[in-house]
Scaffold this motif. Sequence first.
Motif, short mmCIF file in Angstrom:
data_model
loop_
_atom_site.label_atom_id
_atom_site.label_comp_id
_atom_site.label_asym_id
_atom_site.label_seq_id
_atom_site.Cartn_x
_atom_site.Cartn_y
_atom_site.Cartn_z
N GLU A 15 0.83 -1.20 0.00
CA GLU A 15 0.00 0.00 0.00
C GLU A 15 0.86 1.25 0.00
OE1 GLU A 15 -3.82 -1.71 2.42
OE2 GLU A 15 -2.35 -0.48 3.45
N GLY A 28 -3.07 2.45 -1.51
CA GLY A 28 -4.15 1.45 -1.61
C GLY A 28 -5.51 1.90 -1.16
N LEU A 33 -9.04 2.35 -1.44
CA LEU A 33 -10.05 1.89 -2.39
C LEU A 33 -11.34 2.68 -2.22
CD1 LEU A 33 -9.80 -1.97 -1.89
CD2 LEU A 33 -9.00 -0.69 -3.86
N SER A 86 -12.92 4.79 14.36
CA SER A 86 -11.93 3.73 14.43
C SER A 86 -12.10 2.75 13.26
CB SER A 86 -12.13 3.01 15.76
OG SER A 86 -11.08 2.12 15.94
N GLY A 87 -10.99 2.40 12.64
CA GLY A 87 -11.02 1.41 11.55
C GLY A 87 -11.47 1.96 10.21
N SER A 88 -11.60 3.31 10.10
CA SER A 88 -12.13 3.85 8.84
C SER A 88 -11.04 4.07 7.79
CB SER A 88 -12.89 5.16 9.09
OG SER A 88 -12.04 6.08 9.75
N GLY A 89 -9.77 3.98 8.19
CA GLY A 89 -8.71 4.11 7.18
C GLY A 89 -7.84 5.35 7.33
N LYS A 90 -7.80 5.92 8.54
CA LYS A 90 -7.06 7.18 8.72
C LYS A 90 -5.57 7.01 8.43
CE LYS A 90 -8.63 7.69 12.93
NZ LYS A 90 -9.55 6.55 12.94
N GLU A 91 -5.04 5.85 8.85
CA GLU A 91 -3.61 5.62 8.64
C GLU A 91 -3.30 5.55 7.15
OE1 GLU A 91 -2.21 2.41 11.05
OE2 GLU A 91 -0.17 2.61 10.26
N LEU A 92 -4.19 4.91 6.42
CA LEU A 92 -4.01 4.80 4.97
C LEU A 92 -4.06 6.18 4.31
CD1 LEU A 92 -3.72 2.13 3.55
CD2 LEU A 92 -6.15 2.17 3.01
N ASN A 152 -9.33 9.38 16.50
CA ASN A 152 -10.73 8.96 16.41
C ASN A 152 -11.53 9.55 17.57
OD1 ASN A 152 -10.02 7.32 18.54
ND2 ASN A 152 -9.77 5.51 17.26
N VAL A 210 -13.82 -0.40 8.05
CA VAL A 210 -13.13 -1.32 7.13
C VAL A 210 -12.45 -2.45 7.90
CG1 VAL A 210 -11.50 -1.51 5.23
CG2 VAL A 210 -12.74 0.60 5.54
N ARG A 211 -11.98 -2.15 9.13
CA ARG A 211 -11.33 -3.22 9.90
C ARG A 211 -12.32 -4.36 10.15
NH1 ARG A 211 -9.46 -0.54 14.17
NH2 ARG A 211 -7.40 -0.21 13.30
N ARG A 240 -13.11 -6.22 6.84
CA ARG A 240 -12.01 -7.11 6.46
C ARG A 240 -11.99 -8.38 7.33
NH1 ARG A 240 -6.53 -4.91 8.25
NH2 ARG A 240 -7.37 -5.87 10.13
N1 LIG Z 1 -10.52 2.74 1.66
C1 LIG Z 1 -9.78 1.68 1.99
N2 LIG Z 1 -9.31 0.85 1.04
C2 LIG Z 1 -8.59 -0.25 1.35
N3 LIG Z 1 -8.27 -0.61 2.60
C3 LIG Z 1 -8.71 0.16 3.59
C4 LIG Z 1 -9.48 1.36 3.34
N4 LIG Z 1 -9.76 1.92 4.51
C5 LIG Z 1 -9.20 1.15 5.46
N5 LIG Z 1 -8.56 0.10 4.92
C6 LIG Z 1 -7.86 -0.99 5.67
O1 LIG Z 1 -8.60 -1.19 6.89
C7 LIG Z 1 -7.72 -1.39 7.98
C8 LIG Z 1 -7.99 -0.35 9.06
O2 LIG Z 1 -7.60 0.91 8.56
P1 LIG Z 1 -6.68 1.94 9.39
O3 LIG Z 1 -5.76 1.22 10.32
O4 LIG Z 1 -6.10 2.93 8.45
O5 LIG Z 1 -7.85 2.62 10.25
P2 LIG Z 1 -7.74 3.80 11.30
O6 LIG Z 1 -8.85 4.75 10.97
O7 LIG Z 1 -6.35 4.34 11.33
O8 LIG Z 1 -8.10 3.00 12.64
P3 LIG Z 1 -7.81 3.43 14.17
O9 LIG Z 1 -8.61 4.66 14.47
O10 LIG Z 1 -8.32 2.24 14.95
O11 LIG Z 1 -6.33 3.63 14.29
C9 LIG Z 1 -6.31 -1.33 7.41
O12 LIG Z 1 -5.87 -2.63 7.13
C10 LIG Z 1 -6.47 -0.55 6.12
O13 LIG Z 1 -5.49 -0.92 5.18
#
Ligand SMILES: Nc1ncnc2c1ncn2[C@@H]1O[C@H](COP(=O)(O)OP(=O)(O)OP(=O)(O)O)[C@@H](O)[C@H]1O
Length: 477
Positions: free
Chosen positions: A140, A145, A147, A176-182, A287, A363-364, A367
């Motif tokens: 990624e 990555g 999506l 939480s788990g919505s993809g912020k790190e991505l 979050n 998304v977590r 998945r």
């Molecule tokens: N739009 C997306 N497309 C593909 N994969 C995604 C997407 N959004 C999230 N993911 C995947 O879902 C998982 C959780 O995402 P991530 O860790 O970025 O969430 P977060 O918002 O940072 O969570 P937290 O608040 O718990 O830290 C990761 O494996 C990430 O790669």
Amino acid sequence: MAALRPVLMIIDDDPLITDTLHFVLSKHFEVCVAESYAQLKSLLQQQDSMPALALVDLGLPPSPHTPEEGFKVISALLAHSPTIKIHVLSGQSDDANVKRALTLGAVDFIAKPCDVEKLKDMLLQSLKVQDVELNEVKAELEFDGLLGDSLPMQALRMQITQFADSPFPVLIEGESGSGKELVAGSFHHASKRVLHPYLSVNCAAISPLLAESILFGHTKGAFTGAIAAHAGYFEDASEGTLFLDEIGELPLELQAKLLRVLENGEYQRIGETQTRKSQARIVAATNRDLRAEVRAGKFRSDLYHRLSVFAVHVPPVRDLGDDKHLLREHFTQFYAQQIGQAPFVLDEAAQARWLDYKFPGNVRELRNIVIRLIAKYSGKTLNATQLVAEFDLSEPESSGSSGEPLNINDAAGMTAQAQRHLQRQANVSLDSVLKSWERAYIEAAMQMTHGNLSQAAKLLNVNRTTLYSRMSTTDEN
Ligand SMILES: Nc1ncnc2c1ncn2[C@@H]1O[C@H](COP(=O)(O)OP(=O)(O)OP(=O)(O)O)[C@@H](O)[C@H]1O
């Protein structure tokens, strides 16, 4: 030299269980035991590396008869180690607890008493999945990555492109788990800084005692144990991007120092009088509701305003429409191929239920459901009932954690809830709202009576034939 074993955290207050598990599992894992949430927090602060796996009991002191402490443990483990695989091992295995634990981010729920050999195999399987994911994260970072083609995702991409090259900080907010790190990684990849380092610090995972030195560095002899000079993250990030995850967890004293860097780029290593300049771009994520934290005196308002010059909101999965299918297809193909099993397929009714489901763990959760379905239904076609067994339907109209239970005797409360729903979502269909409530009640009654139609009909105050025909129509929809 022996290879390092992956760290397994066991959080359970029953010494008989922890001793047995320790005995069997320490051949494969470096086992660490905590008896409570408080003990886990201090143990995590002492850990040099992130634990790979955890086994969590839900009923823990000081309230061993409710699951709340265990739920807190799941959230704390994920905040500390986002890639950890959490298996819940608990006697409090009623359906609501199982669903809540999975929604919070656990990958599986094993009811006590359990077969320890089977448990060991499950943990080893989780390690394999984790390995695949860690490779996925690397991929990624190379290929961005993120999506999704829905309008909220298109808007998010537009914001990333717009703000990518600005020197100002960015605050990424979202559940939480919505993809912020991505999203943080995407900011770096879309920017001209892409050839410089991208460093990520999880503020929830660093010990408050070491946080300053980790971020800003120290000189040799600055404190006991500082045997050599050390550069912090700000220095190492040079002209790249420094991602501060879980910024809401940063201790107040350090918030002042961070504010100074954001204002004029200046910071000092501990023990040094010389001022250094940071060129890194700061991307922060949370979050938490930082405005509420500011009101509660836990987060500095001047820092909040500095950080939120550009604030982007990562949409929750419930707002992503057809992207839910896209994400399912992506994860199904990916994990089935990596784990070497045939993918599963959803029949038409199951697809409709997938689209309806709100995925409160985002998304977590999506998945993790896919990974469980591959394990259970590899090569098969699932119907709606099989699929819905994986869902947490305890809060049908919930918006993440803020949903309230429905009280049908409280007309004003129901009106207010309907109003919030109408304000939040475009194109609400009254028919589908009523149908989804009907479906939720039927499913709840069937689950509570373990599939006994007559008892479920009694619970719902309808006769058996009526229930049967309503089930057929809701399934068709
Ligand atoms: N739009 C997306 N497309 C593909 N994969 C995604 C997407 N959004 C999230 N993911 C995947 O879902 C998982 C959780 O995402 P991530 O860790 O970025 O969430 P977060 O918002 O940072 O969570 P937290 O608040 O718990 O830290 C990761 O494996 C990430 O790669």
